[in-house]
Scaffold this active site. Structure first.
Site, short mmCIF file in Angstrom:
data_model
loop_
_atom_site.label_atom_id
_atom_site.label_comp_id
_atom_site.label_asym_id
_atom_site.label_seq_id
_atom_site.Cartn_x
_atom_site.Cartn_y
_atom_site.Cartn_z
N GLU A 198 1.34 -4.78 10.82
CA GLU A 198 0.91 -3.39 10.72
C GLU A 198 1.79 -2.63 11.69
O GLU A 198 1.65 -2.78 12.91
CB GLU A 198 -0.56 -3.21 11.12
CG GLU A 198 -1.57 -3.83 10.17
CD GLU A 198 -1.83 -2.99 8.93
OE1 GLU A 198 -1.25 -1.89 8.83
OE2 GLU A 198 -2.59 -3.45 8.07
N ARG A 202 -3.14 4.82 -2.25
CA ARG A 202 -2.91 3.50 -1.66
C ARG A 202 -2.72 2.40 -2.71
O ARG A 202 -1.95 1.45 -2.50
CB ARG A 202 -4.13 3.18 -0.78
CG ARG A 202 -4.37 1.74 -0.39
CD ARG A 202 -5.70 1.68 0.35
NE ARG A 202 -6.23 0.33 0.50
CZ ARG A 202 -6.16 -0.37 1.64
NH1 ARG A 202 -5.57 0.12 2.69
NH2 ARG A 202 -6.71 -1.56 1.72
N HIS A 219 0.86 -1.19 0.00
CA HIS A 219 0.00 0.00 0.00
C HIS A 219 0.90 1.23 0.00
O HIS A 219 1.66 1.47 0.94
CB HIS A 219 -0.93 -0.01 1.22
CG HIS A 219 -2.00 -1.04 1.12
ND1 HIS A 219 -2.48 -1.75 2.19
CD2 HIS A 219 -2.70 -1.49 0.03
CE1 HIS A 219 -3.43 -2.58 1.77
NE2 HIS A 219 -3.57 -2.45 0.47
N GLU A 230 1.79 3.92 2.91
CA GLU A 230 2.26 3.45 4.22
C GLU A 230 3.78 3.57 4.30
O GLU A 230 4.51 2.58 4.44
CB GLU A 230 1.74 2.03 4.47
CG GLU A 230 0.20 2.02 4.51
CD GLU A 230 -0.44 0.64 4.48
OE1 GLU A 230 0.27 -0.37 4.62
OE2 GLU A 230 -1.67 0.57 4.31
N HIS A 240 2.97 -3.87 6.48
CA HIS A 240 2.09 -2.72 6.27
C HIS A 240 2.26 -1.73 7.43
O HIS A 240 3.00 -1.97 8.36
CB HIS A 240 0.62 -3.17 6.27
CG HIS A 240 0.24 -4.05 5.13
ND1 HIS A 240 -0.73 -3.70 4.22
CD2 HIS A 240 0.66 -5.29 4.76
CE1 HIS A 240 -0.88 -4.66 3.34
NE2 HIS A 240 -0.05 -5.65 3.64
#
Lengths: 93, 310
Positions: B271, B128, B70, B73, B197
């Site tokens: 994440e 994104r 993405h 990020e 991510h």
């Protein structure tokens, strides 16, 4: 280049299933052009939404009307992006 | 051009060209360990490079790490750069990493979505998706983490080309995804697949397309829990651990679901920071702390993979 002047990021701490339903309904409001950074999925996780300046009053009114508490985590996104850009330019020099 | 990895500022965000140029520097500095391989081209014809860390042998058991699928990020791509340098510079000095690289290879794809990343630097910092065109729609881009052949088109992905989670016209329609699929399949000996991510501090394992437990759920969960304990040692950063479906939301077509379903048991997605205060515009002074703490978890997972062959 796209600018984000006046865009804010709101954080909603979800308290109930009812809050979740109301926040999910916001996801379907295409004209608000909301960018959900964290989607409404459970009462354990907050919801973060980037709200374009043009939709700010509608979104805040909606949240207030349903007594959903929120905080503003980024007041003006463009300011933060300008700082980021300036820092990158300095680094490049 | 950067002449040495020592003069590169790992605590800054860099455009795509700078990162690609730095890769050459890294390869030049560690020629016995690091090679750069082009795995294909993006939709806009940018090369996609993996860094391969290998001490020899052919098609050794391998670990896959990708960052930045993405585009916005940014801390994940920056963490990838720092991590690649860490792997190269600590081989022979870090005993655990050295023993790992003596038996296994590591592949790193730092710019998994190069068109999107370039676009975040030039046009829209909050972009994104990929930049592919969809016939019949003015909206561009597919969410490359909804495009894998794993419950493709199911719940948690949008069929609208204008959505940020648009799954695309078909599984692996995105050339960026297809390039990775081709490499993983043609190699045939990946034992772990880790996708990085940002943000919200989670360590996840399959599935996202279904809320049922995977057969190795208990093992993956316990690996994840130890990994986040290791991660927290540096700065106390708190992570949640669980399946994608259970700790975020049902999301179909994700990469680690695909990797798990093709037999790569140790499939995880991170994440990274932050807590929501800055989101995708995490200040650059947090890159190195983020990467350093993530490294603790990565090292644990990679060591576990090394010690538990299958």
């Amino acid at each position: 280049e796209r600018v984000f002047t006046g865009d804010q990021v709101l954080r909603v701490n979800v308290r109930s299933e009812e809050d979740l339903q109301l926040l999910r309904a916001m996801e379907t409001q295409e004209e608000w052009e909301l960018d959900f950074w964290l989607h409404p999925v459970s009462t354990e996780l907050p919801v973060d939404i980037r709200v374009p300046r043009s939709s700010l009053s509608s979104v805040k009114e909606y949240l207030q009307a349903h007594a959903i508490p929120f905080t503003v985590v980024i007041e003006n996104m463009q300011e933060v992006l300008d700082e980021e850009k300036a820092e990158m330019e300095m680094n490049r020099m | 051009q950067e002449r040495s990895t020592r003069s590169f500022n790992f605590g800054a965000y860099h455009p795509l060209e700078t990162i690609y140029s730095w890769m050459d520097t890294l390869v030049a500095q560690y020629p016995q360990l690091v090679t750069k391989e082009e795995i294909g081209r993006s939709y806009e014809n940018r090369p996609m490079y993996v860094l391969k860390f290998s001490t020899g042998g052919t098609k050794r058991p391998a670990i896959w790490i990708d960052t930045g699928i993405h585009a916005r990020e940014w801390v994940s791509q920056a963490t990838g750069v720092w991590t690649a340098n860490k792997i190269a510079s600590e081989y022979t000095t870090d005993a655990s990493l050295t023993s790992l690289l003596n038996t296994m290879d590591i592949y790193m794809l730092i710019l998994t979505n190069p068109d999107g990343y370039a676009y975040t630097h030039t046009n829209d910092r909050m972009w994104r998706k990929t930049r592919s065109r969809t016939s019949g729609s003015a909206c561009r881009g597919v969410d490359p983490n909804r495009n894998w052949d794993a419950g493709f088109g199911g719940p948690g992905a949008s069929k609208s080309p204008c959505s940020d989670s648009y799954h695309g016209p078909s599984a692996h329609s995105e050339i960026e995804v297809k390039n990775v699929v081709n490499l993983i399949k043609s190699h045939g000996n990946f034992k772990s697949f880790i996708s990085v991510h940002a943000y919200s501090q989670l360590l996840m394992y399959p599935y996202g397309y279904s809320c049922r437990a995977v057969p190795h759920q208990q093992e993956l969960d316990s690996i994840g829990r130890v990994a986040v304990e290791k991660l927290a040692v540096l700065y106390g950063t708190k992570y949640k651990v669980g399946s994608i479906c259970n700790i975020i939301y049902q999301a179909s077509g994700g990469s680690i679901d695909w990797s798990y379903d093709v037999g790569i048991k140790y499939s995880f997605a991170f994440e990274l920071r932050d807590t929501g205060r800055f989101g995708f515009i995490l200040p650059a002074n947090q890159i190195i702390p983020t990467a350093s703490e993530t490294w603790q978890a990565l090292k644990y997972i990679m060591g576990y993979v090394r010690d538990h062959p299958y």
